[in-house]
Scaffold this motif. Structure first.
Motif, short mmCIF file in Angstrom:
data_model
loop_
_atom_site.label_atom_id
_atom_site.label_comp_id
_atom_site.label_asym_id
_atom_site.label_seq_id
_atom_site.Cartn_x
_atom_site.Cartn_y
_atom_site.Cartn_z
N ASP A 10 0.84 -1.20 0.00
CA ASP A 10 0.00 0.00 0.00
C ASP A 10 0.87 1.25 0.00
O ASP A 10 1.91 1.30 0.68
CB ASP A 10 -0.90 0.03 1.24
CG ASP A 10 -2.08 -0.94 1.12
OD1 ASP A 10 -2.46 -1.26 -0.02
OD2 ASP A 10 -2.61 -1.35 2.17
N HIS A 14 2.55 5.86 -7.82
CA HIS A 14 1.98 5.25 -9.03
C HIS A 14 2.86 5.44 -10.25
O HIS A 14 2.92 4.59 -11.13
CB HIS A 14 0.58 5.80 -9.29
CG HIS A 14 0.56 7.19 -9.80
ND1 HIS A 14 0.64 8.29 -8.97
CD2 HIS A 14 0.47 7.68 -11.06
CE1 HIS A 14 0.60 9.39 -9.69
NE2 HIS A 14 0.50 9.05 -10.96
N ARG A 47 -3.39 -0.72 -2.44
CA ARG A 47 -3.98 0.53 -2.91
C ARG A 47 -2.85 1.44 -3.37
O ARG A 47 -1.92 1.72 -2.63
CB ARG A 47 -4.76 1.20 -1.78
CG ARG A 47 -5.39 2.52 -2.13
CD ARG A 47 -6.52 2.39 -3.13
NE ARG A 47 -7.63 1.60 -2.62
CZ ARG A 47 -8.75 1.39 -3.31
NH1 ARG A 47 -8.88 1.90 -4.53
NH2 ARG A 47 -9.71 0.65 -2.79
N ASP A 49 -2.58 5.11 -4.85
CA ASP A 49 -3.42 6.29 -5.06
C ASP A 49 -4.88 5.86 -5.10
O ASP A 49 -5.37 5.29 -4.15
CB ASP A 49 -3.00 7.04 -6.33
CG ASP A 49 -1.67 7.76 -6.14
OD1 ASP A 49 -1.25 7.93 -4.99
OD2 ASP A 49 -1.05 8.14 -7.14
N ARG A 50 -5.55 6.09 -6.23
CA ARG A 50 -6.97 5.73 -6.33
C ARG A 50 -7.19 4.37 -6.99
O ARG A 50 -8.32 3.99 -7.27
CB ARG A 50 -7.71 6.80 -7.14
CG ARG A 50 -7.66 8.19 -6.51
CD ARG A 50 -8.43 9.19 -7.34
NE ARG A 50 -8.36 10.53 -6.76
CZ ARG A 50 -8.95 11.60 -7.29
NH1 ARG A 50 -9.64 11.48 -8.41
NH2 ARG A 50 -8.84 12.78 -6.71
N ARG A 52 -6.58 0.10 -7.34
CA ARG A 52 -6.42 -1.12 -6.58
C ARG A 52 -5.67 -2.12 -7.45
O ARG A 52 -6.02 -2.34 -8.60
CB ARG A 52 -7.78 -1.68 -6.17
CG ARG A 52 -7.73 -2.90 -5.26
CD ARG A 52 -9.16 -3.27 -4.86
NE ARG A 52 -9.18 -4.40 -3.94
CZ ARG A 52 -9.21 -5.67 -4.32
NH1 ARG A 52 -9.22 -5.97 -5.61
NH2 ARG A 52 -9.27 -6.65 -3.42
N GLU A 54 -4.07 -6.03 -7.83
CA GLU A 54 -4.13 -7.39 -7.35
C GLU A 54 -2.84 -8.10 -7.73
O GLU A 54 -2.59 -8.36 -8.90
CB GLU A 54 -5.32 -8.13 -7.97
CG GLU A 54 -5.57 -9.51 -7.42
CD GLU A 54 -6.22 -9.48 -6.05
OE1 GLU A 54 -5.84 -10.34 -5.22
OE2 GLU A 54 -7.08 -8.62 -5.80
#
Length: 323
Positions: A10, A14, A47, A49-50, A52, A54
């Protein structure tokens, strides 16, 4: 096929994460086949920034990769997650090449991988990195540092420089330059072993020397002087030196020398030309001069460099009957 694992948690930055995805995670088999076996490793969904993300695998899979990329980490005021630090340390102990982008250096530092090594990070955080890891030699003035098994980069665009440097090490200068052209960025400039990479060539047309750079690059076989460059740029030698310092961080003669070495590297990697021929093509004059400057700049002689970075030609098939 070399494998690259991206270590995520997290709060990763980005841009640096996207740079690694773009270079190593894209399907570039049209440039090099096979390309990289790429995976994203984390302890669970993260996470950024905005967004998600996987992961493909858990952090324990970092230890199975040839190269581990640690992107920039936003919250440098706190200690990085312990599970990520343990996984990064375990990957290095297993023999992985570790590379941090921007503030990812704080994670390598927490894992003890910067002790006794030169390192860098975003200029705004170099003082804190040095304070937190006094056994490291933190250099705030470079784009990235290559220690062989541990590499660190400064922020933003320098992250791309380091990624292209890794591609160059794995697949050669010609292929790294193809990737740079695909991304519409200047090819990076390389330095010697465990040395920093100097400022990349600025984009043409956006500064007073926009036309001078390509003009000089086409004439590396000629004995260019600062006066020749100044005359072409229609400015005084002193004014030219100021522009060079601002744009590249080095003097005109240092820039010319670096471009001659870079061109020699490309010729060594992509042609069968003799060292004498390459010396003439790069404006070095003689093979002796080229060998001296090349060894001093790159860290190895031209012949050794060629054997290291150029794939061996496959043997000709046998023409004997019954073979």
């Amino acid at each position: 096929m070399p494998s690259v694992a991206l270590a995520v948690t997290d709060g990763m930055l980005h841009y640096e994460l996207s740079v690694a995805l773009e270079v190593f995670g894209a399907d570039l088999t049209h440039v090099v086949d096979p390309w990289y076996d790429f995976s994203v490793c984390g302890s669970g969904p993260v996470r950024v920034d905005r967004f998600r993300l996987e992961p493909d695998h858990g952090l324990d899979q970092l230890a199975h990769a040839d190269t581990v990329i640690v992107p920039g980490w936003a919250d440098t005021d706190r200690e990085p997650p312990a599970d990520l630090v343990r996984a990064v340390r375990a990957a290095h102990e297993a023999g992985a090449r570790m590379a941090s982008l921007c503030t990812g250096a704080f994670i390598l530092g927490a894992a003890g991988l910067l002790d006794g090594r030169r390192a860098t990070t975003h200029w705004a955080h170099t003082r804190e990195l040095a304070r937190r890891h006094p056994a490291a030699t933190v250099d705030p003035d470079v784009l990235y540092v290559d220690n062989g098994d541990v590499l660190t980069s400064a922020g933003k665009a320098a992250a791309m420089d380091l990624c292209l440097h890794l591609v160059r090490l794995d697949h050669g200068a010609a292929n790294a330059n193809k990737i740079a052209r695909r991304l519409v960025i200047p090819p990076h400039r390389d330095g010697g072993q465990a040395q920093f990479i100097a400022t990349p060539l600025p984009e043409p047309g956006n500064h007073p020397l926009g036309e001078l750079f390509p003009w000089a690059l086409e004439r590396l076989d000629q004995p260019l002087t600062v006066e020749d460059l100044a005359r072409r740029a229609r400015m005084s030698s002193r004014h030219l030196a100021r522009h060079f310092k601002h744009l590249t961080g080095i003097t005109p003669l240092q820039w010319l020398h670096a471009q001659r070495i870079r061109h020699a590297q490309e010729l060594l990697e992509t042609t069968n030309a003799t060292v004498d021929t390459i010396a003439t093509a790069t404006g070095m004059g003689t093979a002796t001069t080229l060998r001296r400057h090349f060894h001093r700049s790159v860290g190895v002689p031209p012949d050794t460099y060629r054997r290291t970075f150029r794939p061996q030609e496959p043997p000709f098939p046998s023409t004997h009957p019954g073979s």
